[in-house]
Motif scaffolding. Structure first.
Motif, mmCIF file in Angstrom:
data_model
loop_
_atom_site.group_PDB
_atom_site.id
_atom_site.type_symbol
_atom_site.label_atom_id
_atom_site.label_comp_id
_atom_site.label_asym_id
_atom_site.label_seq_id
_atom_site.Cartn_x
_atom_site.Cartn_y
_atom_site.Cartn_z
ATOM 1 N N ASN A 131 -8.498 0.279 0.172
ATOM 2 C CA ASN A 131 -9.138 0.125 1.475
ATOM 3 C C ASN A 131 -8.992 1.350 2.365
ATOM 4 O OD1 ASN A 131 -9.960 -2.430 0.823
ATOM 5 N ND2 ASN A 131 -8.142 -3.404 1.685
ATOM 6 N N ASP A 132 -7.843 1.993 2.317
ATOM 7 C CA ASP A 132 -7.557 3.068 3.259
ATOM 8 C C ASP A 132 -7.799 4.459 2.684
ATOM 9 O OD1 ASP A 132 -6.770 4.048 5.733
ATOM 10 O OD2 ASP A 132 -4.657 4.089 5.197
ATOM 11 N N GLN A 152 -6.139 11.164 6.022
ATOM 12 C CA GLN A 152 -7.245 10.333 5.556
ATOM 13 C C GLN A 152 -8.041 11.118 4.518
ATOM 14 O OE1 GLN A 152 -7.865 7.028 6.500
ATOM 15 N NE2 GLN A 152 -9.114 7.246 4.667
ATOM 16 N N ASP A 181 0.829 -1.201 0.000
ATOM 17 C CA ASP A 181 0.000 0.000 0.000
ATOM 18 C C ASP A 181 0.870 1.260 0.000
ATOM 19 O OD1 ASP A 181 0.762 0.571 2.675
ATOM 20 O OD2 ASP A 181 -0.961 -0.488 3.476
#
Length: 163
Positions: free
Chosen positions: A56-57, A45, A20
């Protein structure tokens, strides 16, 4: 005269079968440490919106380091191209010292909605932020811009870097 503090934003370095973006950014931070630089790492974020393809993040990462901007662009840009996934759309942004309010306003807007890459390019040019599109469609510059700008004004989460 000492080198300026740089906030190097990185986003969209990963792909389907790769590490990632955070892991890749950590590798880059470790490489900078091996070259003798003191580094700190930050995470932002980003929103999970339908119109933004995300993993996913969906987070972007910034590295704080005091070094020559040209050297940083070359060194980090080369590492991103070597380490990032072939499927990715990697982007790199460099803010020197602290972002201007116009850039901060746009970066904060990116936390709630998708902002056009063209607007990021325009504001970066107006405020002296260096951007590099390093592959794919280059959309990673949007998140890279947001994290570099917001980290420079204290609005990103500081992370521990494993050595």
């Amino acid at each position: 005269m000492s080198a300026p503090i740089l906030w190097i934003g990185l986003d969209d370095l990963d792909g389907e079968d790769s590490e990632d973006t955070g892991s890749i950014a950590s590798k880059i931070a470790r490489q900078l440490r091996l070259k003798g630089y003191n580094v700190e790492m930050f995470k932002l974020q980003l929103p999970k919106l339908k119109e933004i393809g995300f993993d996913n993040d969906n987070a972007a990462y910034a590295i704080r380091v005091r070094m020559d901007p040209g050297e940083a662009m070359d060194f980090v840009g080369e590492l991103v191209m070597d380490i990032s996934s072939i499927e990715s759309d990697p982007g790199l942004a460099i803010v020197m010292d602290r972002a201007f309010p116009l850039a901060v306003k746009l970066a904060k807007a990116s936390l709630n909605s998708k902002i056009p890459k063209e607007l990021v390019l325009e504001v970066s040019e107006q405020t002296g932020i260096q951007l590099l599109e390093l592959g794919g469609n280059g959309d990673g510059v949007i998140g890279a811009f947001a994290v570099a700008v917001l980290a420079s004004v204290g609005c990103a989460e500081k992370l521990q870097i494993d050595v």
